[in-house]
Design a protein around this motif. Structure first.
Motif, PDB file in Angstrom:
ATOM      1  N   GLU A   1       6.632  -1.052  -4.340  1.00  0.00           N
ATOM      2  CA  GLU A   1       5.812  -0.144  -5.146  1.00  0.00           C
ATOM      3  C   GLU A   1       4.623  -0.910  -5.691  1.00  0.00           C
ATOM      4  OE1 GLU A   1       8.629   0.968  -8.241  1.00  0.00           O
ATOM      5  OE2 GLU A   1       7.826  -0.604  -9.565  1.00  0.00           O
ATOM      6  N   LEU A   2       3.640  -0.152  -6.161  1.00  0.00           N
ATOM      7  CA  LEU A   2       2.532  -0.781  -6.854  1.00  0.00           C
ATOM      8  C   LEU A   2       2.413  -0.126  -8.227  1.00  0.00           C
ATOM      9  CD1 LEU A   2       0.027  -2.816  -6.046  1.00  0.00           C
ATOM     10  CD2 LEU A   2      -1.202  -0.787  -6.739  1.00  0.00           C
ATOM     11  N   SER A   3       2.469  -0.944  -9.270  1.00  0.00           N
ATOM     12  CA  SER A   3       2.207  -0.418 -10.606  1.00  0.00           C
ATOM     13  C   SER A   3       1.145  -1.282 -11.270  1.00  0.00           C
ATOM     14  CB  SER A   3       3.483  -0.357 -11.448  1.00  0.00           C
ATOM     15  OG  SER A   3       4.295  -1.454 -11.206  1.00  0.00           O
TER      16      SER A   3
ATOM     17  N   LEU B   1       2.477   3.590  -9.464  1.00  0.00           N
ATOM     18  CA  LEU B   1       1.405   4.498  -9.020  1.00  0.00           C
ATOM     19  C   LEU B   1       1.852   5.159  -7.719  1.00  0.00           C
ATOM     20  CD1 LEU B   1      -1.771   2.310  -9.603  1.00  0.00           C
ATOM     21  CD2 LEU B   1      -0.889   4.148 -11.042  1.00  0.00           C
ATOM     22  N   ALA B   2       2.490   4.379  -6.883  1.00  0.00           N
ATOM     23  CA  ALA B   2       3.094   4.909  -5.648  1.00  0.00           C
ATOM     24  C   ALA B   2       4.103   3.879  -5.153  1.00  0.00           C
ATOM     25  CB  ALA B   2       2.037   5.156  -4.576  1.00  0.00           C
ATOM     26  N   GLY B   3       5.097   4.373  -4.441  1.00  0.00           N
ATOM     27  CA  GLY B   3       6.102   3.474  -3.889  1.00  0.00           C
ATOM     28  C   GLY B   3       6.747   4.099  -2.670  1.00  0.00           C
ATOM     29  N   VAL B   4       7.439   3.265  -1.914  1.00  0.00           N
ATOM     30  CA  VAL B   4       8.084   3.722  -0.676  1.00  0.00           C
ATOM     31  C   VAL B   4       9.445   3.030  -0.543  1.00  0.00           C
ATOM     32  CG1 VAL B   4       7.972   3.608   1.856  1.00  0.00           C
ATOM     33  CG2 VAL B   4       5.928   4.224   0.551  1.00  0.00           C
ATOM     34  N   ALA B   5      10.458   3.808  -0.149  1.00  0.00           N
ATOM     35  CA  ALA B   5      11.786   3.265   0.149  1.00  0.00           C
ATOM     36  C   ALA B   5      12.128   3.622   1.587  1.00  0.00           C
ATOM     37  CB  ALA B   5      12.834   3.855  -0.792  1.00  0.00           C
TER      38      ALA B   5
END
Ligand code: FAD
Length: 291
Positions: A188-190, A198-202
């Motif tokens: 993710e990016l915070s 801000l957005a993330g992926v699993a």
């Protein structure tokens, strides 16, 4: 600011809590469940939420287990995130959930915040809903009409809204142990360490015969709930697990987002770009683990 006044109840058993919520509901009282308070207390303090009553689950016995039976890990809703993070069972048998837990807030928040609270709160930027979609998790709810299991793809309805009915208590989340040979990753990016993403992926990825045999990909922080990225999943199947494939699938994932969220911290275009990059990088990570 301080919270508006509310009545406070601390039931000791689950049937007592269920009966209390039903009684308060019948009296037209807007009652909220209190778990770790890491989301609810700030909302009360800012008066974003002004319930008439709080029903505190912290004294209810039997809601903080972390167990495994027949290939399914069950985590009680009141188990803290810290307990999940420190559990050797979770770390070894479901490392994706473990990694997601470590991304939630700061240690102080994980010390108090419950696992179930994050599912019930259903913040679209939370890590758990995306992991729940990827792992096909199930949520156990108990209410006045008894008990039911709700699959993840039905549980998260929209922004901070779940399929839990009034008076239902989330008591447990269930997930399969990660099958041998399946790779996984979450990124993710915070803006700052510990902030919501801000957005993330699993992702999970299984390789077989030198190609990608199965993939599950979900994004968070981009829509009203976590979303499965079906076009990206389809695009990776039967492809060689190499850099070119993963770059192409990242681009497909980004293009497949209908209308990403936009806020003062990140525009829709930026979130779309992030998802493309994060899908590519998580697939690279997952392929390495699968090998
Ligand atoms: C600075 C900060 C950073 C954070 N960063 C992140 C992050 O990166 N990722 C992330 O996911 N979260 C983050 N959070 C939120 C945090 O993880 C909360 O702990 C979590 O969202 C709620 O868990 P809780 O036990 O504190 O629930 P509470 O705050 O007590 O409750 C939250 C909501 O869920 C309901 N609820 C709770 N338990 C149940 C139940 N068993 N059944 C039915 N309803 C229930 C409550 O009524 C309430 O509406 C952050 C919070 C803070 C303050």
């Amino acid at each position: 600011m301080k919270p508006a006044s509310f009545d406070y109840y601390a039931p000791q058993t689950l049937p007592e809590a269920v009966a209390l919520l039903a009684k308060l509901d019948g009296e037209g009282c807007d009652a909220k469940i209190l778990a770790g308070g890491q989301s609810l207390m700030p909302m009360l303090a800012m008066r974003v939420a002004r319930p008439d009553a709080l029903v505190d689950l912290r004294r209810v016995a039997g809601l903080d287990h972390i167990t495994e039976a027949d290939g399914t890990i069950a985590i009680g809703a009141m188990a803290t995130k810290r307990a999940a993070e420190e559990s050797a069972l979770v770390r070894e048998r479901q490392p994706l959930f473990h990694a997601a837990t470590q991304l939630v807030g700061h240690r102080q928040i994980r010390n108090r915040g419950s696992v179930g609270g994050s599912f019930a709160h259903a913040d679209p930027a939370s890590e758990y809903p995306a992991v729940a979609l990827v792992l096909d998790m199930q949520m156990r709810a108990v209410g006045p009409d008894g008990e039911r299991l709700i699959p993840a793809d039905e549980f998260f309805v929209t922004y901070m809204t779940t399929a839990l009915e009034a008076g239902e208590i989330l008591t447990e989340v269930r997930m399969p142990v990660l099958p041998a040979g399946t790779g996984w990753a979450i990124r993710e990016l915070s803006r700052r360490n510990g902030d919501l993403a801000l957005a993330g992926v699993a992702v999970t990825l299984r390789l077989s015969g030198g190609v990608c045999a199965d993939a599950r990909i979900a994004a968070f922080g981009v829509d009203a709930t976590a979303v499965r990225l079906g076009a990206a999943e389809d695009a990776v199947i039967d492809q060689r697990p190499d850099a070119a494939t993963f770059a192409r699938v990242g681009a497909i994932a980004a293009a497949s987002l209908a209308e990403p969220m936009s806020c003062i911290h990140a525009s829709a275009d930026y979130r779309r770009h992030l998802v493309g990059v994060l899908v590519e990088r998580t697939l690279v990570d997952a392929a390495a683990r699968a090998r």
